[in-house]
Motif scaffolding. Structure first.
Motif, PDB file in Angstrom:
ATOM      1  N   ALA A 169       0.872  -0.931  -0.087  1.00 46.21           N
ATOM      2  CA  ALA A 169       0.001   0.021   0.018  1.00 46.21           C
ATOM      3  C   ALA A 169       0.786   1.105  -0.022  1.00 46.21           C
ATOM      4  O   ALA A 169       0.578   2.184  -0.757  1.00 46.21           O
ATOM      5  N   ASP A 170       1.977   1.365   0.954  1.00 41.35           N
ATOM      6  CA  ASP A 170       2.739   2.424   1.098  1.00 41.35           C
ATOM      7  C   ASP A 170       3.581   2.586  -0.117  1.00 41.35           C
ATOM      8  O   ASP A 170       3.817   3.837  -0.746  1.00 41.35           O
ATOM      9  N   SER A 171       4.164   1.538  -0.811  1.00 42.55           N
ATOM     10  CA  SER A 171       5.031   1.884  -2.003  1.00 42.55           C
ATOM     11  C   SER A 171       4.066   2.165  -3.340  1.00 42.55           C
ATOM     12  O   SER A 171       4.976   2.975  -4.143  1.00 42.55           O
ATOM     13  N   LEU A 172       2.943   1.360  -3.493  1.00 44.24           N
ATOM     14  CA  LEU A 172       2.174   1.729  -4.495  1.00 44.24           C
ATOM     15  C   LEU A 172       1.734   3.207  -4.483  1.00 44.24           C
ATOM     16  O   LEU A 172       1.483   3.993  -5.534  1.00 44.24           O
ATOM     17  N   ARG A 173       1.372   3.593  -3.073  1.00 41.56           N
ATOM     18  CA  ARG A 173       1.106   5.135  -3.136  1.00 41.56           C
ATOM     19  C   ARG A 173       2.043   6.004  -3.262  1.00 41.56           C
ATOM     20  O   ARG A 173       1.941   6.934  -4.365  1.00 41.56           O
ATOM     21  N   GLU A 174       3.184   5.701  -2.983  1.00 38.60           N
ATOM     22  CA  GLU A 174       4.461   6.682  -3.362  1.00 38.60           C
ATOM     23  C   GLU A 174       4.614   6.731  -4.873  1.00 38.60           C
ATOM     24  O   GLU A 174       4.940   7.551  -5.528  1.00 38.60           O
ATOM     25  N   LEU A 175       4.565   5.467  -5.565  1.00 43.20           N
ATOM     26  CA  LEU A 175       4.889   5.326  -7.048  1.00 43.20           C
ATOM     27  C   LEU A 175       3.764   6.008  -7.789  1.00 43.20           C
ATOM     28  O   LEU A 175       3.854   7.041  -8.656  1.00 43.20           O
ATOM     29  N   ALA A 176       2.429   6.220  -7.101  1.00 43.05           N
ATOM     30  CA  ALA A 176       1.457   6.776  -7.968  1.00 43.05           C
ATOM     31  C   ALA A 176       1.521   8.292  -7.857  1.00 43.05           C
ATOM     32  O   ALA A 176       1.311   8.941  -8.926  1.00 43.05           O
ATOM     33  N   ALA A 177       1.999   8.848  -6.725  1.00 38.84           N
ATOM     34  CA  ALA A 177       2.452  10.220  -6.564  1.00 38.84           C
ATOM     35  C   ALA A 177       3.476  10.713  -7.642  1.00 38.84           C
ATOM     36  O   ALA A 177       3.426  11.632  -8.324  1.00 38.84           O
ATOM     37  N   ALA A 178       4.605   9.823  -7.701  1.00 42.32           N
ATOM     38  CA  ALA A 178       5.435   9.992  -8.557  1.00 42.32           C
ATOM     39  C   ALA A 178       5.047   9.970  -9.941  1.00 42.32           C
ATOM     40  O   ALA A 178       5.643  10.999 -10.802  1.00 42.32           O
ATOM     41  N   GLN A 179       4.294   9.166 -10.454  1.00 43.80           N
ATOM     42  CA  GLN A 179       3.658   9.213 -11.610  1.00 43.80           C
ATOM     43  C   GLN A 179       2.776  10.268 -12.066  1.00 43.80           C
ATOM     44  O   GLN A 179       2.867  10.944 -13.168  1.00 43.80           O
ATOM     45  N   LYS A 180       2.006  10.742 -11.083  1.00 44.89           N
ATOM     46  CA  LYS A 180       1.368  12.026 -11.361  1.00 44.89           C
ATOM     47  C   LYS A 180       2.117  13.154 -11.429  1.00 44.89           C
ATOM     48  O   LYS A 180       2.037  13.889 -12.478  1.00 44.89           O
ATOM     49  N   ILE A 190       9.567   6.744 -14.544  1.00 42.45           N
ATOM     50  CA  ILE A 190       8.893   6.951 -13.460  1.00 42.45           C
ATOM     51  C   ILE A 190       9.260   5.708 -12.506  1.00 42.45           C
ATOM     52  O   ILE A 190       9.114   4.555 -12.763  1.00 42.45           O
ATOM     53  N   SER A 191       9.624   5.931 -11.302  1.00 40.65           N
ATOM     54  CA  SER A 191       9.905   5.175 -10.285  1.00 40.65           C
ATOM     55  C   SER A 191      10.130   5.790  -8.957  1.00 40.65           C
ATOM     56  O   SER A 191      10.305   6.974  -8.698  1.00 40.65           O
ATOM     57  N   GLY A 214       9.344   0.593 -10.562  1.00 40.81           N
ATOM     58  CA  GLY A 214       8.969   1.347 -11.367  1.00 40.81           C
ATOM     59  C   GLY A 214       7.918   1.000 -12.371  1.00 40.81           C
ATOM     60  O   GLY A 214       7.550  -0.214 -12.154  1.00 40.81           O
ATOM     61  N   VAL A 215       7.299   1.881 -12.846  1.00 37.68           N
ATOM     62  CA  VAL A 215       6.241   1.671 -13.795  1.00 37.68           C
ATOM     63  C   VAL A 215       6.695   2.250 -15.172  1.00 37.68           C
ATOM     64  O   VAL A 215       7.390   3.307 -15.488  1.00 37.68           O
ATOM     65  N   LEU A 216       6.466   1.536 -16.214  1.00 35.18           N
ATOM     66  CA  LEU A 216       6.598   1.731 -17.775  1.00 35.18           C
ATOM     67  C   LEU A 216       5.290   1.839 -18.262  1.00 35.18           C
ATOM     68  O   LEU A 216       4.617   1.150 -18.622  1.00 35.18           O
ATOM     69  N   PRO A 217       5.061   3.335 -18.624  1.00 35.25           N
ATOM     70  CA  PRO A 217       3.785   3.683 -19.027  1.00 35.25           C
ATOM     71  C   PRO A 217       3.742   3.169 -20.549  1.00 35.25           C
ATOM     72  O   PRO A 217       4.614   2.726 -21.165  1.00 35.25           O
ATOM     73  N   LYS A 218       2.295   2.803 -20.764  1.00 41.05           N
ATOM     74  CA  LYS A 218       1.929   2.462 -22.378  1.00 41.05           C
ATOM     75  C   LYS A 218       2.465   3.340 -23.313  1.00 41.05           C
ATOM     76  O   LYS A 218       2.478   4.597 -23.111  1.00 41.05           O
ATOM     77  N   GLY A 219       3.129   2.734 -24.401  1.00 41.54           N
ATOM     78  CA  GLY A 219       3.814   3.696 -25.340  1.00 41.54           C
ATOM     79  C   GLY A 219       5.184   3.999 -24.931  1.00 41.54           C
ATOM     80  O   GLY A 219       5.637   4.932 -25.825  1.00 41.54           O
TER      81      GLY A 219
END
Length: 318
Positions: A169-180, A190-191, A214-219
């Motif tokens: 929950a914590d790590s995904l919340r931080e990743l979502a904030a970084a992605q935004k 983004i990571s 990290g997240v690799l956005p589509k495209g």
């Protein structure tokens, strides 16, 4: 009668001496005296079936070092624990990190009980007893630094940080904030880096390990980069069309020369050797997630990480 000749008292101190002319030994890697870290890919089928066990991702034979080892300093493993069963892990290591690919349970570490579930990270220092208990069929990606200690001929006996739990929950919340935040400036790399407050110089998860979610956005196309730390990459989720290109050289316009292509598969892992350029691509219609683990905690402390990025104009960062 044969009279024994007195032994040179310095002989035990001299018998292992060797001398090389500089050009013969200055580059053992280039000359082949020491082997290169191989590229290797480890599929998810290794941990999807079978009994409770540790599955080392072992290339020690290619490295000519005591095994198991996935790099000269680190050993990555898949760990499978069936529901209702337990497994002890005992390594001569200063740092142990595991990511829960799926399942739930707990880890008993000395006098602590650490609960975990899918997506959690658990990071442990040296300890006397470590045993993992699974409430449901579970699998980890577990990395430790025993190969480094084996090479140094030392025994880990002093914890350098406290046991730490990074919840999903914590790590995904931080990743979502970084992605935004990245979307506002059109950033496709983004990571979030996991860190421990005890590592105030290296800003890493332990003094030897570095971990990134990290997240690799589509495209997305992440331009090539390289560093002197090994990368032990775990793919978390992806759709067909996600891949990495890896190679030791780049062209004048910043493209990897004659790259090896690694097609991503969920919960598979691969080695990116030190100094190799690598670029990530997502040609699917869904975003993907990855977890690189490196010995960059140690490399950062040694001031030898030397990370470089290819810039949009094809030049390389300094």
């Amino acid at each position: 009668m044969t009279i024994a000749q007195p032994q040179n008292p310095l002989e035990p101190l001299l018998e292992n001496c060797r001398y090389f002319e500089y050009t013969q030994a200055a580059d053992p890697l280039g000359s082949g005296a020491i082997t290169k870290l191989p590229f290797a890919n480890f599929g998810s089928e290794l941990h999807q079936t079978g009994s409770t066990r540790i599955i080392p991702l072992d290339v020690s034979a290619q490295l000519n070092c005591p095994g198991p080892a996935t790099s000269p300093a680190l050993c990555a493993n898949f760990v499978r624990i069936l529901a209702g069963e337990s497994l002890a892990t005992q390594f001569n290591a200063t740092s142990l990190l595991f990511y829960v690919m799926y399942g739930s349970g707990r880890t008993e570490f000395d006098d602590l009980t650490i609960p975990w579930q899918t997506g959690d990270f658990v990071v442990l220092p040296v300890g006397k007893d470590i045993r993992h208990f699974a409430d449901s069929d579970s699998a980890f990606y577990l990395v430790h630094d025993q190969p480094l200690l084996t090479y140094l001929g030392v025994t880990a006996d002093r914890p350098c940080f406290k046991p730490t739990l990074y919840t999903a929950a914590d790590s995904l919340r931080e990743l979502a904030a970084a992605q935004k935040a990245a979307e506002r400036v059109n950033r496709n790399r983004i990571s979030v880096l996991l860190a421990n407050k005890a590592m105030d110089q290296t800003l890493t998860v332990t003094h030897t390990l570095w971990a990134m979610l990290g997240v690799l956005p589509k495209g997305a196309v992440q331009l090539p980069h390289r560093h002197q730390s090994v990368a032990l990459d775990l793919i978390l989720d992806c759709a067909p069309g996600c891949y990495t290109l890896v190679g030791p050289q780049i062209s004048a316009n910043g493209q990897i020369v004659n790259p090896t292509r690694v097609d991503w598969q969920p919960y598979s892992a691969f080695i990116t050797p030190p100094g190799y350029w690598h670029a990530h691509f997502n040609e699917s219609g869904k975003e993907a997630h990855l977890l690189p683990l490196q010995d960059a905690g140690l490399q950062t402390y040694l001031r030898s990480l030397d990370i470089k990025f290819v810039l949009p104009d094809g030049s390389v960062s300094r």
